[in-house]
Design an enzyme around this catalytic site. Sequence first.
Site, PDB file in Angstrom:
ATOM      1  N   GLY A 132      42.424  40.825  75.708  1.00  0.00           N
ATOM      2  CA  GLY A 132      41.738  39.892  74.582  1.00  0.00           C
ATOM      3  C   GLY A 132      42.369  40.506  73.140  1.00  0.00           C
ATOM      4  O   GLY A 132      42.615  41.770  73.152  1.00  0.00           O
ATOM      5  N   ARG A 184      52.396  44.194  75.830  1.00  0.00           N
ATOM      6  CA  ARG A 184      52.175  42.519  75.992  1.00  0.00           C
ATOM      7  C   ARG A 184      52.613  41.800  74.980  1.00  0.00           C
ATOM      8  O   ARG A 184      52.527  42.207  73.434  1.00  0.00           O
ATOM      9  CB  ARG A 184      50.663  42.116  75.964  1.00  0.00           C
ATOM     10  CG  ARG A 184      50.090  42.951  77.347  1.00  0.00           C
ATOM     11  CD  ARG A 184      48.782  42.433  77.626  1.00  0.00           C
ATOM     12  NE  ARG A 184      48.847  41.023  78.207  1.00  0.00           N
ATOM     13  CZ  ARG A 184      47.871  40.372  78.276  1.00  0.00           C
ATOM     14  NH1 ARG A 184      46.326  40.746  77.794  1.00  0.00           N
ATOM     15  NH2 ARG A 184      47.833  39.053  78.764  1.00  0.00           N
ATOM     16  N   ASP A 221      45.313  34.160  70.447  1.00  0.00           N
ATOM     17  CA  ASP A 221      46.319  35.377  70.469  1.00  0.00           C
ATOM     18  C   ASP A 221      47.200  35.564  69.365  1.00  0.00           C
ATOM     19  O   ASP A 221      47.535  36.549  68.936  1.00  0.00           O
ATOM     20  CB  ASP A 221      46.807  35.413  71.906  1.00  0.00           C
ATOM     21  CG  ASP A 221      45.870  35.447  72.752  1.00  0.00           C
ATOM     22  OD1 ASP A 221      45.448  36.507  73.449  1.00  0.00           O
ATOM     23  OD2 ASP A 221      45.152  34.365  73.328  1.00  0.00           O
ATOM     24  N   ASN A 270      47.011  30.331  72.542  1.00  0.00           N
ATOM     25  CA  ASN A 270      45.787  30.853  73.291  1.00  0.00           C
ATOM     26  C   ASN A 270      46.124  30.904  74.873  1.00  0.00           C
ATOM     27  O   ASN A 270      46.922  30.471  75.467  1.00  0.00           O
ATOM     28  CB  ASN A 270      44.380  30.255  72.631  1.00  0.00           C
ATOM     29  CG  ASN A 270      43.189  31.030  73.227  1.00  0.00           C
ATOM     30  OD1 ASN A 270      43.181  32.055  73.007  1.00  0.00           O
ATOM     31  ND2 ASN A 270      42.356  30.149  73.908  1.00  0.00           N
TER      32      ASN A 270
END
Length: 357
Positions: free
Chosen positions: A46, A88, A238, A248
């Site tokens: 998240g 990430r 995101d 997202n």
Amino acid sequence: MIPTLEWLPEGVNFLDQTKLPFEETYVLATDYKQVATVIKDMVVRGAMAIGVSAAMGVALGIDRSTATTLPNLASEVDLICKTLAETRPTAVNLFWGIGQIRDLYNELTSKNTPIVEIKKAVVVLARRLYDEDIANLRKLGAFGAALLPQQGTVLTHCNAGALAACGYGSALGVIRAAIERGQKIDVFADETRPFNQGTRLTAWELVKDNIPTTLICDNMAGYFMSKGRIQAVIVGADRIAANGDTANKIGTYSVSILAKEHGIPFYVAAPFNTIDLETASGDLIPIEQRAAREVTHVKGVQVTPHGVSIENPAFDVTPAKYVTAIITERGVLRAPYGESIQAMATGATVQTEFAIA
Ligand code: MRU
């Protein structure tokens, strides 16, 4: 409050989200490499949680360094930041979190601050970012609640809740704020294949908070919209490009088109640090490609025939034209997003609604 992550004297403690909803167990990261692994393996996930975790990872790396000179510390800090930055690629908050600690570190080293003082200062900042995340999401929630109906069903995709942050959540924060204000909101949560953040995480945290929640498979949203069963859609983000295009969780794009077709408002809720002013449009946002195993296996059991090809992009981009409003802690952005985002970036704050005059 759900303890997603926490700075402890021994290291950073993470609720292991890969084990939910079956087990509430924790993973203690005692060095920055372990923080990087925890982010990469999605023990914590998240956008907001990733951002603060990365900041804590850099702070932990500096705090645990045995360097005795600033030049030695500098090369370690380069490696710490690089390692965390490679975990990430999509959520811009990761790079924001690293940048926050790095900027302070650069400022302090430029003044020849003693290493012991640098260590203290970066830990204080990392812990402050944690508190600010929750405070910002509460502000965001208040702005967003005003957009939700007095009564109705709100669809969400993936998990943009307390688990995706240090607490409260962005999309789910708006829902929490609306309920705290007496609005009668119930939630439809998409299961969010293949990682099942909706099934495992959103359903878990909403049920824990006694928020009426119905879990649906990803391919059911259109059916329920066509039956008039959904009054609004709210998702997290995101990374939001400077023109409002929003990356997202995979599947968000399809939901946005369904919402448009059915005349249902589609809201994006994200703190302002999710907006990437350096990325002009959504096609420039890097999309993480994840392992085929997430698609081929369910709880360790292969459910696909051998030899089939797999694609597994973790995110998609919703064009700004499908976004009714972007809700931030600074106010609510409306189209044209290129202009409203720029204006907000230069310091505009509003009480209820943000709009270009
Ligand atoms: O891959 P994840 O679980 O880290 O992705 C998270 C999301 O995409 C969520 O949808 C969320 O909205 C963004 S984080 C608040």
